[in-house]
Design a protein around this motif. Structure first.
Motif, PDB file in Angstrom:
ATOM      1  N   ARG A  11       0.836  -1.195   0.000  1.00  0.00           N
ATOM      2  CA  ARG A  11       0.000   0.000   0.000  1.00  0.00           C
ATOM      3  C   ARG A  11       0.868   1.242   0.000  1.00  0.00           C
ATOM      4  O   ARG A  11       1.917   1.308   0.648  1.00  0.00           O
ATOM      5  CB  ARG A  11      -0.909  -0.004   1.222  1.00  0.00           C
ATOM      6  N   THR A  12       0.421   2.272  -0.718  1.00  0.00           N
ATOM      7  CA  THR A  12       1.153   3.520  -0.758  1.00  0.00           C
ATOM      8  C   THR A  12       1.018   4.240   0.574  1.00  0.00           C
ATOM      9  O   THR A  12       0.232   3.878   1.436  1.00  0.00           O
ATOM     10  CB  THR A  12       0.603   4.420  -1.878  1.00  0.00           C
ATOM     11  N   SER A  13       1.763   5.307   0.741  1.00  0.00           N
ATOM     12  CA  SER A  13       1.734   6.059   1.997  1.00  0.00           C
ATOM     13  C   SER A  13       0.579   7.037   2.037  1.00  0.00           C
ATOM     14  O   SER A  13       0.506   7.865   2.941  1.00  0.00           O
ATOM     15  CB  SER A  13       3.066   6.821   2.166  1.00  0.00           C
ATOM     16  N   GLN A  14      -0.313   6.954   1.059  1.00  0.00           N
ATOM     17  CA  GLN A  14      -1.437   7.889   1.008  1.00  0.00           C
ATOM     18  C   GLN A  14      -2.304   7.751   2.241  1.00  0.00           C
ATOM     19  O   GLN A  14      -2.656   6.662   2.658  1.00  0.00           O
ATOM     20  CB  GLN A  14      -2.282   7.621  -0.234  1.00  0.00           C
ATOM     21  N   GLN A  15      -2.659   8.846   2.843  1.00  0.00           N
ATOM     22  CA  GLN A  15      -3.480   8.881   4.037  1.00  0.00           C
ATOM     23  C   GLN A  15      -4.906   9.240   3.667  1.00  0.00           C
ATOM     24  O   GLN A  15      -5.160   9.846   2.623  1.00  0.00           O
ATOM     25  CB  GLN A  15      -2.925   9.899   5.050  1.00  0.00           C
ATOM     26  N   SER A  38      -4.810   1.046  -8.334  1.00  0.00           N
ATOM     27  CA  SER A  38      -3.415   1.474  -8.280  1.00  0.00           C
ATOM     28  C   SER A  38      -2.847   1.340  -6.873  1.00  0.00           C
ATOM     29  O   SER A  38      -1.660   1.073  -6.694  1.00  0.00           O
ATOM     30  CB  SER A  38      -3.290   2.931  -8.755  1.00  0.00           C
ATOM     31  N   GLN A  39      -3.698   1.520  -5.892  1.00  0.00           N
ATOM     32  CA  GLN A  39      -3.271   1.473  -4.495  1.00  0.00           C
ATOM     33  C   GLN A  39      -3.024   0.050  -4.005  1.00  0.00           C
ATOM     34  O   GLN A  39      -2.160  -0.177  -3.154  1.00  0.00           O
ATOM     35  CB  GLN A  39      -4.339   2.151  -3.625  1.00  0.00           C
ATOM     36  N   ASP A  40      -3.775  -0.920  -4.534  1.00  0.00           N
ATOM     37  CA  ASP A  40      -3.644  -2.307  -4.075  1.00  0.00           C
ATOM     38  C   ASP A  40      -3.671  -3.235  -5.286  1.00  0.00           C
ATOM     39  O   ASP A  40      -4.735  -3.583  -5.785  1.00  0.00           O
ATOM     40  CB  ASP A  40      -4.778  -2.655  -3.110  1.00  0.00           C
ATOM     41  N   ARG A  41      -2.502  -3.658  -5.732  1.00  0.00           N
ATOM     42  CA  ARG A  41      -2.408  -4.492  -6.929  1.00  0.00           C
ATOM     43  C   ARG A  41      -2.897  -5.916  -6.686  1.00  0.00           C
ATOM     44  O   ARG A  41      -3.099  -6.674  -7.643  1.00  0.00           O
ATOM     45  CB  ARG A  41      -0.955  -4.550  -7.426  1.00  0.00           C
ATOM     46  N   TRP A 210      -7.639  -0.115   1.975  1.00  0.00           N
ATOM     47  CA  TRP A 210      -8.379   0.485   0.864  1.00  0.00           C
ATOM     48  C   TRP A 210      -8.893   1.885   1.169  1.00  0.00           C
ATOM     49  O   TRP A 210      -9.642   2.458   0.367  1.00  0.00           O
ATOM     50  CB  TRP A 210      -9.540  -0.444   0.477  1.00  0.00           C
ATOM     51  N   ARG A 211      -8.541   2.442   2.324  1.00  0.00           N
ATOM     52  CA  ARG A 211      -8.869   3.838   2.593  1.00  0.00           C
ATOM     53  C   ARG A 211      -8.132   4.728   1.581  1.00  0.00           C
ATOM     54  O   ARG A 211      -6.996   4.433   1.223  1.00  0.00           O
ATOM     55  CB  ARG A 211      -8.436   4.240   4.004  1.00  0.00           C
ATOM     56  N   PRO A 212      -8.702   5.825   1.169  1.00  0.00           N
ATOM     57  CA  PRO A 212     -10.040   6.349   1.472  1.00  0.00           C
ATOM     58  C   PRO A 212     -11.081   5.937   0.430  1.00  0.00           C
ATOM     59  O   PRO A 212     -12.045   6.660   0.208  1.00  0.00           O
ATOM     60  CB  PRO A 212      -9.811   7.846   1.445  1.00  0.00           C
ATOM     61  N   TYR A 213     -10.859   4.768  -0.209  1.00  0.00           N
ATOM     62  CA  TYR A 213     -11.745   4.325  -1.288  1.00  0.00           C
ATOM     63  C   TYR A 213     -12.522   3.075  -0.903  1.00  0.00           C
ATOM     64  O   TYR A 213     -12.843   2.243  -1.756  1.00  0.00           O
ATOM     65  CB  TYR A 213     -10.918   4.052  -2.552  1.00  0.00           C
ATOM     66  N   ARG A 214     -12.842   2.926   0.370  1.00  0.00           N
ATOM     67  CA  ARG A 214     -13.535   1.716   0.797  1.00  0.00           C
ATOM     68  C   ARG A 214     -14.928   1.602   0.190  1.00  0.00           C
ATOM     69  O   ARG A 214     -15.422   0.494  -0.027  1.00  0.00           O
ATOM     70  CB  ARG A 214     -13.613   1.674   2.327  1.00  0.00           C
ATOM     71  N   GLY A 215     -15.569   2.720  -0.094  1.00  0.00           N
ATOM     72  CA  GLY A 215     -16.868   2.672  -0.758  1.00  0.00           C
ATOM     73  C   GLY A 215     -16.753   2.096  -2.159  1.00  0.00           C
ATOM     74  O   GLY A 215     -17.613   1.324  -2.605  1.00  0.00           O
TER      75      GLY A 215
END
Length: 289
Positions: A11-15, A38-41, A210-215
Motif C-alpha cells: 500500500r502507498t503512503s497515502q493517508q 493502483s493502491q492495491d495491486r 483500501w482507505r479512502p476508497y472503501r466505498g
C-alpha cells in the motif's frame, strides 16, 4: 491471522482525505476504482474478472434524507423481495415520505403496511429526533466515514450495517465500508483466497488497506460476488468439504463365513397370526391422542 488479513505491505503512503469525497456519479466511482486498483495491486485479478464478465461496477444510489434511511431500515434482516414489497406499500401510502408522516402515523396503520413493532419504534424515534432538530442527516455527508458511522449507530435501532448502507447508498460517502455485509465478506474470502469468511473485525482490518476508497471497494466486491455466484462458483473452501467415507470392503474370510452361515431360527420361523378384531388393552393410548 489468515493470509491477506494483514495491512497490505504494497500500500502507498497515502493517508485518508481530510475532507470526504462523494460518489455522486458513475464517473466518480470509475475514478475511485482506478485509484483503488493502483493502491492495491492484489485486486488486479478481481478487477479483470469483473470487467470481463459484467463490465465496470455500477454506482448504486438511493434517495437521501429520512426516506432513504427509512428504506434501509425496512430492509434490515429481510429478503430483498420482502423488503421491496414493504417499501412499495410505504411509498403508496405516503407520497414523498416525510419524517412527520411516520411521527404522526398510528402504529396499527404502519403494522398493516408490513412493518414490525421494532421497525416502527425505530422509525418513530428517528422521525422525532429529526423533528426536534437533534439529528441532521444531511450533515453526516461531510463528516469522516468513521464519525458519521458512530453518530448513526448511537441512534435507537440503527446497527452498523444500516449505518454503512445509508452512508454509501444515500449519502454517496466514498469511504463507507459495510464490514458486516455477508455478500462482501464472501467475495473478499474468495477474491483474496482466505481460508474462511472474514469476521466483521477482520473486515475492518482488511478495509484499512483500501482507505479512502472503501466505498469503491464495496462496489467492486458486490460486483465480484455476483460474477462468481452466477458462474456457479463453489463458495466452500476445499479443506472444508467432507467427502463420504467409502464402504469398507469385506475380507475373504468374512465373505466365506456369510455364505456358510445358517439362517437363525428366528429368520425361518413362520410369522405369527394376529386377530384383526383384537381389542386394545385397558389403559392403552388411543390412535391420534
Amino acid at each position: 491471522m489468515q493470509d491477506g488479513l494483514h495491512n497490505n505491505p504494497n500500500r502507498t503512503s497515502q493517508q485518508p482525505s481530510a475532507m470526504p469525497f462523494h460518489l455522486e456519479t458513475q464517473a466518480d466511482l470509475d475514478r475511485a476504482l482506478q485509484a483503488l486498483r493502483s493502491q492495491d495491486r492484489r485486486l488486479d485479478p478481481i478487477f479483470e474478472m469483473v470487467l470481463q464478465a459484467a463490465g465496470p461496477p455500477a454506482l448504486r444510489r438511493r434517495a437521501p434524507g429520512f426516506a432513504g434511511l427509512a428504506s434501509t431500515i425496512c430492509g434490515q434482516q429481510l429478503s430483498t423481495f420482502a423488503a421491496a414489497a414493504i417499501w412499495a406499500r410505504m411509498v403508496e401510502a405516503y407520497d414523498e415520505l416525510h419524517h412527520d408522516h411516520i411521527r404522526q402515523a398510528r402504529a396499527d396503520k404502519l403494522r398493516r403496511l408490513g412493518l414490525s413493532v421494532a421497525k416502527i419504534k425505530t422509525l418513530k424515534f428517528i422521525a422525532g429526533e429529526i423533528a426536534a432538530g437533534r439529528l441532521d442527516l444531511a450533515a453526516l455527508a461531510d463528516a469522516p466515514a468513521d464519525a458519521a458511522h458512530a453518530a448513526l449507530t448511537k441512534l435507537h435501532g440503527i446497527g452498523p450495517w444500516t449505518a454503512d448502507i445509508y452512508l454509501l447508498f444515500c449519502l454517496g460517502h466514498g469511504d463507507a465500508w459495510p464490514a458486516g455485509d455477508l455478500a462482501i465478506q464472501e467475495a473478499v474470502r474468495i477474491g483474496l483466497g482466505l481460508r474462511a469468511r472474514p469476521t466483521v473485525k477482520e473486515m475492518a482490518t482488511l478495509g484499512e488497506a483500501w482507505r479512502p476508497y472503501r466505498g469503491a471497494a464495496a462496489h467492486l466486491f458486490w460486483s465480484y460476488y455476483k460474477v462468481v455466484k452466477a458462474s456457479g462458483f463453489d463458495p466452500m473452501p476445499p479443506e472444508k468439504k467432507v467427502r463420504p467415507a467409502a464402504p469398507a470392503k469385506a475380507t475373504t474370510k468374512a465373505r466365506t463365513a456369510a455364505k456358510t452361515r445358517k439362517p437363525s431360527s428366528a429368520a425361518t420361523r413362520k410369522p405369527a397370526k394376529f386377530a384383526t378384531s383384537q381389542k386394545p388393552r385397558k389403559g392403552a393410548a388411543r390412535h391420534g391422542r
